[in-house]
Design a protein around this motif. Sequence first.
Motif, PDB file in Angstrom:
ATOM      1  N   VAL A   1      11.155  14.711  -6.760  1.00 47.89           N
ATOM      2  CA  VAL A   1      10.499  13.465  -6.367  1.00 47.89           C
ATOM      3  C   VAL A   1      11.382  12.622  -5.453  1.00 47.89           C
ATOM      4  CG1 VAL A   1       9.377  11.357  -7.164  1.00 47.89           C
ATOM      5  CG2 VAL A   1       9.150  13.467  -8.490  1.00 47.89           C
ATOM      6  N   LEU A   2      12.602  12.319  -5.886  1.00 46.55           N
ATOM      7  CA  LEU A   2      13.457  11.422  -5.102  1.00 46.55           C
ATOM      8  C   LEU A   2      13.806  12.031  -3.753  1.00 46.55           C
ATOM      9  CD1 LEU A   2      15.048   8.875  -4.667  1.00 46.55           C
ATOM     10  CD2 LEU A   2      16.911   9.823  -6.077  1.00 46.55           C
ATOM     11  N   ARG A   3      14.158  13.306  -3.740  1.00 45.86           N
ATOM     12  CA  ARG A   3      14.525  13.934  -2.463  1.00 45.86           C
ATOM     13  C   ARG A   3      13.328  13.978  -1.514  1.00 45.86           C
ATOM     14  NH1 ARG A   3      16.839  18.494  -4.173  1.00 45.86           N
ATOM     15  NH2 ARG A   3      15.664  20.123  -3.118  1.00 45.86           N
ATOM     16  N   THR A   4      12.139  14.165  -2.054  1.00 46.67           N
ATOM     17  CA  THR A   4      10.944  14.148  -1.217  1.00 46.67           C
ATOM     18  C   THR A   4      10.718  12.759  -0.631  1.00 46.67           C
ATOM     19  OG1 THR A   4       9.918  15.893  -2.552  1.00 46.67           O
ATOM     20  CG2 THR A   4       8.461  14.574  -1.160  1.00 46.67           C
ATOM     21  N   MET A   5      10.924  11.728  -1.446  1.00 47.55           N
ATOM     22  CA  MET A   5      10.775  10.356  -0.957  1.00 47.55           C
ATOM     23  C   MET A   5      11.783  10.064   0.146  1.00 47.55           C
ATOM     24  SD  MET A   5      10.196   8.424  -4.620  1.00 47.55           S
ATOM     25  CE  MET A   5       9.954   6.781  -3.932  1.00 47.55           C
TER      26      MET A   5
ATOM     27  N   MET B   1      10.952   1.370   4.818  1.00 48.14           N
ATOM     28  CA  MET B   1      11.677   0.503   3.903  1.00 48.14           C
ATOM     29  C   MET B   1      10.941   0.330   2.575  1.00 48.14           C
ATOM     30  SD  MET B   1      14.601  -0.276   5.190  1.00 48.14           S
ATOM     31  CE  MET B   1      14.580   1.467   5.657  1.00 48.14           C
ATOM     32  N   ALA B   2       9.609   0.429   2.600  1.00 46.01           N
ATOM     33  CA  ALA B   2       8.836   0.390   1.358  1.00 46.01           C
ATOM     34  C   ALA B   2       9.188   1.589   0.482  1.00 46.01           C
ATOM     35  CB  ALA B   2       7.337   0.375   1.664  1.00 46.01           C
ATOM     36  N   ILE B   3       9.287   2.760   1.094  1.00 47.78           N
ATOM     37  CA  ILE B   3       9.658   3.957   0.339  1.00 47.78           C
ATOM     38  C   ILE B   3      11.079   3.823  -0.199  1.00 47.78           C
ATOM     39  CG2 ILE B   3      10.121   6.431   0.546  1.00 47.78           C
ATOM     40  CD1 ILE B   3       7.763   6.581   2.483  1.00 47.78           C
ATOM     41  N   GLN B   4      11.978   3.257   0.594  1.00 44.60           N
ATOM     42  CA  GLN B   4      13.346   3.048   0.110  1.00 44.60           C
ATOM     43  C   GLN B   4      13.351   2.119  -1.099  1.00 44.60           C
ATOM     44  OE1 GLN B   4      16.697   2.757   2.795  1.00 44.60           O
ATOM     45  NE2 GLN B   4      17.370   0.866   1.825  1.00 44.60           N
TER      46      GLN B   4
ATOM     47  N   ILE C   1       1.543   9.645  -5.400  1.00 44.87           N
ATOM     48  CA  ILE C   1       1.911  10.995  -4.959  1.00 44.87           C
ATOM     49  C   ILE C   1       3.075  11.526  -5.780  1.00 44.87           C
ATOM     50  CG2 ILE C   1       2.857  12.329  -3.032  1.00 44.87           C
ATOM     51  CD1 ILE C   1       1.232  10.573  -1.152  1.00 44.87           C
ATOM     52  N   GLY C   2       3.996  10.628  -6.142  1.00 40.79           N
ATOM     53  CA  GLY C   2       5.159  11.034  -6.920  1.00 40.79           C
ATOM     54  C   GLY C   2       4.802  11.686  -8.243  1.00 40.79           C
ATOM     55  N   PHE C   3       3.684  11.270  -8.838  1.00 36.10           N
ATOM     56  CA  PHE C   3       3.275  11.856 -10.109  1.00 36.10           C
ATOM     57  C   PHE C   3       2.897  13.327  -9.964  1.00 36.10           C
ATOM     58  CE2 PHE C   3       2.014   7.344 -11.276  1.00 36.10           C
ATOM     59  CZ  PHE C   3       3.055   7.186 -12.184  1.00 36.10           C
ATOM     60  N   SER C   4       2.422  13.718  -8.782  1.00 36.45           N
ATOM     61  CA  SER C   4       1.964  15.095  -8.586  1.00 36.45           C
ATOM     62  C   SER C   4       3.052  16.029  -8.065  1.00 36.45           C
ATOM     63  CB  SER C   4       0.777  15.114  -7.621  1.00 36.45           C
ATOM     64  OG  SER C   4       1.161  14.655  -6.337  1.00 36.45           O
ATOM     65  N   LEU C   5       4.149  15.482  -7.589  1.00 44.35           N
ATOM     66  CA  LEU C   5       5.179  16.322  -6.975  1.00 44.35           C
ATOM     67  C   LEU C   5       5.831  17.314  -7.945  1.00 44.35           C
ATOM     68  CD1 LEU C   5       6.941  13.798  -4.553  1.00 44.35           C
ATOM     69  CD2 LEU C   5       5.365  15.641  -3.971  1.00 44.35           C
ATOM     70  N   PRO C   6       6.169  16.910  -9.175  1.00 47.13           N
ATOM     71  CA  PRO C   6       6.774  17.902 -10.085  1.00 47.13           C
ATOM     72  C   PRO C   6       5.873  19.113 -10.311  1.00 47.13           C
ATOM     73  CG  PRO C   6       7.111  15.693 -10.931  1.00 47.13           C
ATOM     74  CD  PRO C   6       6.154  15.568  -9.783  1.00 47.13           C
ATOM     75  N   GLY C   7       4.556  18.903 -10.370  1.00 46.55           N
ATOM     76  CA  GLY C   7       3.632  20.021 -10.545  1.00 46.55           C
ATOM     77  C   GLY C   7       3.642  20.976  -9.370  1.00 46.55           C
ATOM     78  N   LEU C   8       4.068  20.477  -8.225  1.00 43.07           N
ATOM     79  CA  LEU C   8       4.164  21.315  -7.027  1.00 43.07           C
ATOM     80  C   LEU C   8       5.565  21.908  -6.860  1.00 43.07           C
ATOM     81  CD1 LEU C   8       2.268  18.956  -4.537  1.00 43.07           C
ATOM     82  CD2 LEU C   8       1.358  20.982  -5.699  1.00 43.07           C
TER      83      LEU C   8
ATOM     84  N   ALA D   1       0.827  -1.208   0.000  1.00 41.78           N
ATOM     85  CA  ALA D   1       0.000   0.000   0.000  1.00 41.78           C
ATOM     86  C   ALA D   1       0.860   1.256   0.000  1.00 41.78           C
ATOM     87  CB  ALA D   1      -0.943  -0.005   1.203  1.00 41.78           C
ATOM     88  N   VAL D   2       1.933   1.247   0.787  1.00 43.59           N
ATOM     89  CA  VAL D   2       2.805   2.421   0.855  1.00 43.59           C
ATOM     90  C   VAL D   2       3.475   2.663  -0.486  1.00 43.59           C
ATOM     91  CG1 VAL D   2       4.933   3.326   1.890  1.00 43.59           C
ATOM     92  CG2 VAL D   2       3.179   2.287   3.338  1.00 43.59           C
ATOM     93  N   ILE D   3       3.890   1.614  -1.168  1.00 44.10           N
ATOM     94  CA  ILE D   3       4.526   1.780  -2.475  1.00 44.10           C
ATOM     95  C   ILE D   3       3.539   2.357  -3.483  1.00 44.10           C
ATOM     96  CG2 ILE D   3       5.510   0.544  -4.450  1.00 44.10           C
ATOM     97  CD1 ILE D   3       6.930  -1.275  -2.492  1.00 44.10           C
ATOM     98  N   VAL D   4       2.302   1.854  -3.498  1.00 45.81           N
ATOM     99  CA  VAL D   4       1.292   2.385  -4.423  1.00 45.81           C
ATOM    100  C   VAL D   4       1.032   3.860  -4.147  1.00 45.81           C
ATOM    101  CG1 VAL D   4      -1.118   2.244  -5.134  1.00 45.81           C
ATOM    102  CG2 VAL D   4       0.201   0.150  -4.831  1.00 45.81           C
TER     103      VAL D   4
END
Length: 227
Positions: A82-86, A126-129, A71-78, A63-66
Motif C-alpha cells: 500500500v505505502l509503496r504504491t502510494m 501532496m494530498a497523497i503524501q 483504493i488502498g483497501f483493495s491493494l493487498p488483495g492484488l 477527493a484525492v485522499i478519499v
Amino acid sequence: MIKPTLPILMGFNGGFVDTAGFLALHGLFTAHVTGNFVTLGAALVLGTSGIVAKLLALPVFCAVIVVTRMIGFSLPGLGLPVLRTMLTVKLLLLILGAFLAVCYGPFPEGDSLPAVVTGMVLVSAMAIQNAAQRIHLGNSPPTTIMTGTTTQIMIDIGDVLHTRATSPEARAAVHARLKKMSAAVFVFALGCAAGALVYSQLHIWSFVIPPLLAAPTLFMQEARDSA
C-alpha cells in the motif's frame, strides 16, 4: 546531523513543492491547502488571478485522499504494497506536474487552464503524501502542515521549563518528541528555503526537482518492505 529518513525527505519535498507552487502559480498553496482560504480572500479583494485554483484546491485535496484511502483497501488483495504504491503514484504525479510546468509555464494568468491543471496535479501529489503520512507513518510528525507541530513544540518546551510538573519518564518522552518534531519543522523550512532559492534561479524548471527528491523514497520503502 538529521538522518535522511522517509518522513524527513517527504517533509523537505513538501516544503519545496509548496513554496515553488506558491511562487509559480499565483499564490496557490499545493500542500498547505487551507492556506488558500487566505490567499483566495486576498485575490477577491485585490482582483488578482488564481481564484479558480484556490477554490478547487481543497475539494481536489479531499477527493484525492478519499479515493486514495478507498483504493488502498483493495491493494493487498492484488498483492501490492500500500505505502509503496502510494509513493509511486505521488512520484508519477510530481513527474506530470513538472512536465506540465515546463511545457506550459510560466503562467502569466493563474486562472488559465494549464495553470489550474498543473496546480491540481501538484495538490493531488501532496494530498497523497498527507494520506501516506497519516495512515502509514502516524508516529512521525506531518510532512506538509507545520502549525500543529509547532504548537506541540511550544507546549513541550513549556513542559520542559516547568520540570516539577512532570516525572523523569514523562520528561524523557517530551524530549524525544521535541527532537522528532523540531527536525520535521526544520526540514520543511529548509525545503521552503530551497524551493524559493531554486525557483529564483531556475524558475519553472524548479519543478523538475520534486520528482528527483521523491524517487529515493521508493527505494527506502522497498528496503523497509524487504527487511
